[in-house]
Design a protein around this motif. Sequence first.
Motif, PDB file in Angstrom:
ATOM      1  N   ALA A  54       0.814  -1.221   0.000  1.00  0.00           N
ATOM      2  CA  ALA A  54       0.000   0.000   0.000  1.00  0.00           C
ATOM      3  C   ALA A  54       0.844   1.265   0.000  1.00  0.00           C
ATOM      4  O   ALA A  54       0.306   2.357   0.229  1.00  0.00           O
ATOM      5  N   LEU A  55       2.146   1.146  -0.274  1.00  0.00           N
ATOM      6  CA  LEU A  55       3.036   2.304  -0.151  1.00  0.00           C
ATOM      7  C   LEU A  55       3.652   2.765  -1.465  1.00  0.00           C
ATOM      8  O   LEU A  55       4.038   3.935  -1.588  1.00  0.00           O
ATOM      9  N   ALA A  56       3.795   1.884  -2.436  1.00  0.00           N
ATOM     10  CA  ALA A  56       4.457   2.241  -3.697  1.00  0.00           C
ATOM     11  C   ALA A  56       3.718   3.377  -4.397  1.00  0.00           C
ATOM     12  O   ALA A  56       2.494   3.504  -4.305  1.00  0.00           O
ATOM     13  N   ASN A  57       4.498   4.232  -5.067  1.00  0.00           N
ATOM     14  CA  ASN A  57       4.008   5.379  -5.831  1.00  0.00           C
ATOM     15  C   ASN A  57       3.446   6.490  -4.941  1.00  0.00           C
ATOM     16  O   ASN A  57       2.795   7.406  -5.434  1.00  0.00           O
ATOM     17  N   ARG A  58       3.719   6.412  -3.654  1.00  0.00           N
ATOM     18  CA  ARG A  58       3.323   7.475  -2.734  1.00  0.00           C
ATOM     19  C   ARG A  58       4.581   8.162  -2.210  1.00  0.00           C
ATOM     20  O   ARG A  58       5.625   7.531  -2.049  1.00  0.00           O
ATOM     21  N   THR A  59       4.480   9.445  -1.921  1.00  0.00           N
ATOM     22  CA  THR A  59       5.612  10.127  -1.298  1.00  0.00           C
ATOM     23  C   THR A  59       5.648   9.747   0.182  1.00  0.00           C
ATOM     24  O   THR A  59       4.640   9.294   0.749  1.00  0.00           O
ATOM     25  N   LEU A  60       6.800   9.954   0.795  1.00  0.00           N
ATOM     26  CA  LEU A  60       6.906   9.659   2.221  1.00  0.00           C
ATOM     27  C   LEU A  60       5.954  10.538   3.031  1.00  0.00           C
ATOM     28  O   LEU A  60       5.403  10.098   4.043  1.00  0.00           O
ATOM     29  N   ALA A  61       5.763  11.772   2.568  1.00  0.00           N
ATOM     30  CA  ALA A  61       4.838  12.671   3.265  1.00  0.00           C
ATOM     31  C   ALA A  61       3.416  12.123   3.205  1.00  0.00           C
ATOM     32  O   ALA A  61       2.677  12.156   4.188  1.00  0.00           O
ATOM     33  N   ASP A  62       3.024  11.606   2.043  1.00  0.00           N
ATOM     34  CA  ASP A  62       1.674  11.050   1.886  1.00  0.00           C
ATOM     35  C   ASP A  62       1.501   9.761   2.685  1.00  0.00           C
ATOM     36  O   ASP A  62       0.424   9.475   3.200  1.00  0.00           O
ATOM     37  N   ALA A  63       2.564   8.976   2.763  1.00  0.00           N
ATOM     38  CA  ALA A  63       2.481   7.688   3.462  1.00  0.00           C
ATOM     39  C   ALA A  63       2.270   7.874   4.962  1.00  0.00           C
ATOM     40  O   ALA A  63       1.666   7.026   5.620  1.00  0.00           O
ATOM     41  N   MET A  64       2.771   8.958   5.512  1.00  0.00           N
ATOM     42  CA  MET A  64       2.590   9.318   6.929  1.00  0.00           C
ATOM     43  C   MET A  64       2.940   8.164   7.875  1.00  0.00           C
ATOM     44  O   MET A  64       2.210   7.871   8.824  1.00  0.00           O
ATOM     45  N   LEU A  65       4.037   7.490   7.595  1.00  0.00           N
ATOM     46  CA  LEU A  65       4.428   6.358   8.432  1.00  0.00           C
ATOM     47  C   LEU A  65       4.669   6.726   9.895  1.00  0.00           C
ATOM     48  O   LEU A  65       4.281   5.971  10.791  1.00  0.00           O
ATOM     49  N   PRO A  66       5.324   7.879  10.189  1.00  0.00           N
ATOM     50  CA  PRO A  66       5.542   8.209  11.606  1.00  0.00           C
ATOM     51  C   PRO A  66       4.248   8.313  12.402  1.00  0.00           C
ATOM     52  O   PRO A  66       4.163   7.807  13.525  1.00  0.00           O
ATOM     53  N   SER A  67       3.217   8.947  11.825  1.00  0.00           N
ATOM     54  CA  SER A  67       1.973   9.116  12.572  1.00  0.00           C
ATOM     55  C   SER A  67       1.129   7.853  12.559  1.00  0.00           C
ATOM     56  O   SER A  67       0.397   7.577  13.518  1.00  0.00           O
ATOM     57  N   GLU A  68       1.227   7.045  11.485  1.00  0.00           N
ATOM     58  CA  GLU A  68       0.403   5.840  11.378  1.00  0.00           C
ATOM     59  C   GLU A  68       1.010   4.649  12.107  1.00  0.00           C
ATOM     60  O   GLU A  68       0.284   3.783  12.606  1.00  0.00           O
ATOM     61  N   THR A  69       2.332   4.584  12.155  1.00  0.00           N
ATOM     62  CA  THR A  69       2.993   3.392  12.713  1.00  0.00           C
ATOM     63  C   THR A  69       4.000   3.707  13.806  1.00  0.00           C
ATOM     64  O   THR A  69       4.431   2.799  14.527  1.00  0.00           O
ATOM     65  N   GLY A  70       4.427   4.970  13.912  1.00  0.00           N
ATOM     66  CA  GLY A  70       5.479   5.337  14.861  1.00  0.00           C
ATOM     67  C   GLY A  70       6.876   5.114  14.322  1.00  0.00           C
ATOM     68  O   GLY A  70       7.863   5.435  14.991  1.00  0.00           O
ATOM     69  N   MET A  71       6.992   4.589  13.087  1.00  0.00           N
ATOM     70  CA  MET A  71       8.299   4.263  12.503  1.00  0.00           C
ATOM     71  C   MET A  71       8.751   5.369  11.549  1.00  0.00           C
ATOM     72  O   MET A  71       7.956   5.905  10.775  1.00  0.00           O
ATOM     73  N   TRP A  72      10.068   5.675  11.594  1.00  0.00           N
ATOM     74  CA  TRP A  72      10.678   6.630  10.672  1.00  0.00           C
ATOM     75  C   TRP A  72      11.575   5.885   9.695  1.00  0.00           C
ATOM     76  O   TRP A  72      12.290   4.951  10.092  1.00  0.00           O
ATOM     77  N   ILE A  73      11.572   6.307   8.436  1.00  0.00           N
ATOM     78  CA  ILE A  73      12.521   5.752   7.467  1.00  0.00           C
ATOM     79  C   ILE A  73      13.816   6.549   7.587  1.00  0.00           C
ATOM     80  O   ILE A  73      13.847   7.745   7.303  1.00  0.00           O
ATOM     81  N   ILE A  74      14.886   5.901   8.021  1.00  0.00           N
ATOM     82  CA  ILE A  74      16.164   6.593   8.145  1.00  0.00           C
ATOM     83  C   ILE A  74      17.051   6.358   6.932  1.00  0.00           C
ATOM     84  O   ILE A  74      18.008   7.092   6.697  1.00  0.00           O
ATOM     85  N   ALA A  75      16.723   5.332   6.151  1.00  0.00           N
ATOM     86  CA  ALA A  75      17.462   5.058   4.910  1.00  0.00           C
ATOM     87  C   ALA A  75      16.645   4.070   4.101  1.00  0.00           C
ATOM     88  O   ALA A  75      15.735   3.417   4.615  1.00  0.00           O
ATOM     89  N   LEU A  76      16.947   3.984   2.817  1.00  0.00           N
ATOM     90  CA  LEU A  76      16.326   2.949   1.995  1.00  0.00           C
ATOM     91  C   LEU A  76      17.292   2.551   0.898  1.00  0.00           C
ATOM     92  O   LEU A  76      18.194   3.306   0.523  1.00  0.00           O
TER      93      LEU A  76
END
Length: 399
Positions: free
Chosen positions: A123-145
Amino acid sequence: MRNLKELLTDAKDASELMVDLAYAAVFFDDDDLAREVIHLEERMDEAVYDMRIVCMLASRSPEDAEAMAGILGMANSMEEIADAAEDIARVVLKDLGVPGELRDDLRHAEEVMARVKLREGNALANRTLADAMLPSETGMWIIALRRDVDYVYGPSGEFVLADGDVLILQGPPEGVDLVRELAGGDAFGLGPPAHEGRLSNLDRAVDLLVELKNVAEVAVGMAYSSILFRDAGLAAEVGRLEDRCDDLYYELQRWVLRAASDLGDDEIDELRALMQIGQSSERIADAALEMTRIAESDDVPHPVIAAALAEADEIVTDAQVRTGSESEGRSLKELTLETETGMYVLAIHRDGRWIYRPRGRRGLEVGDRLLAIGPQEGVALLRRLTGDPRPAVSDEGFS
């Protein structure tokens, strides 16, 4: 070939990420995480090799050679940290077995690292990190990929995710399964830590190893801080941390030997794993101490070192709590520093001593000096919360 600053920045980011991933591989018993460490180590070897070539080409006089010596020394320390992280990862790949007690202890940590690949149907491909809102939805931050063979450290909110991306995240243990499900994978289904009972010899060995891990990680952050700030006091503190790691490793050996008498032959490999992880953690602290020689030297370090540390994905900074600030009298958890600033507090200096890896319930007092790591844009936010009037960047560079 990349220039020296780029090589040094990449090596710092990679070596720190390797340490986090190696311990995470142990926590999750995850071969993929361990292989990610091996992959990064190969990149580290290339970066250090290129740095040595660049330094030799740039040395046209004894003065040039002397200036380059500090850079080479720092590169060697980073390489040693990376090699130690690789050895921790190989504990997982060799299936030595890690005691469940160790995973239970690590599960008490407020934050863990995770590796998640975007699979078919995610459910994440083709979305920006801002749109994905992982920090608020899951508490996780992407520090690298990682995309194919290239790494992106600290991707911005405008970065667009794609199928097959490998995300390296940091956050609470319960957030890992949430991200895995969004990424089209299966949940780990980690249970709560085992109920604490009477401490066995193995329990004591595990507790020592967890403390050794924590102290070694803080030593690395403090070593980079001492160089960036040219702070001999911080360098001396790294020396004390390294001494502490030595003591912890000797104690670990003692309790592992005691635990051996309690276990059967089929469980001895678990003790080998503890010893290997402990030895590698102690090597990480040794490398951090060696790095501080630059801060302790009377000679001014080559300017490329400060430039590289200031431009790294995660930089080290400090902030002092002032009277009347938002942080006075509040706990780290109440302040939600990582959500508000992106910065993670490594240690707090109070009344002449350091408090390492402070827990979320730790309250802040006027005069506390916070040593933190995170993105450069978080420096100004952190100092605003603590009432520290210093700018994030001075006219002469990072302050």
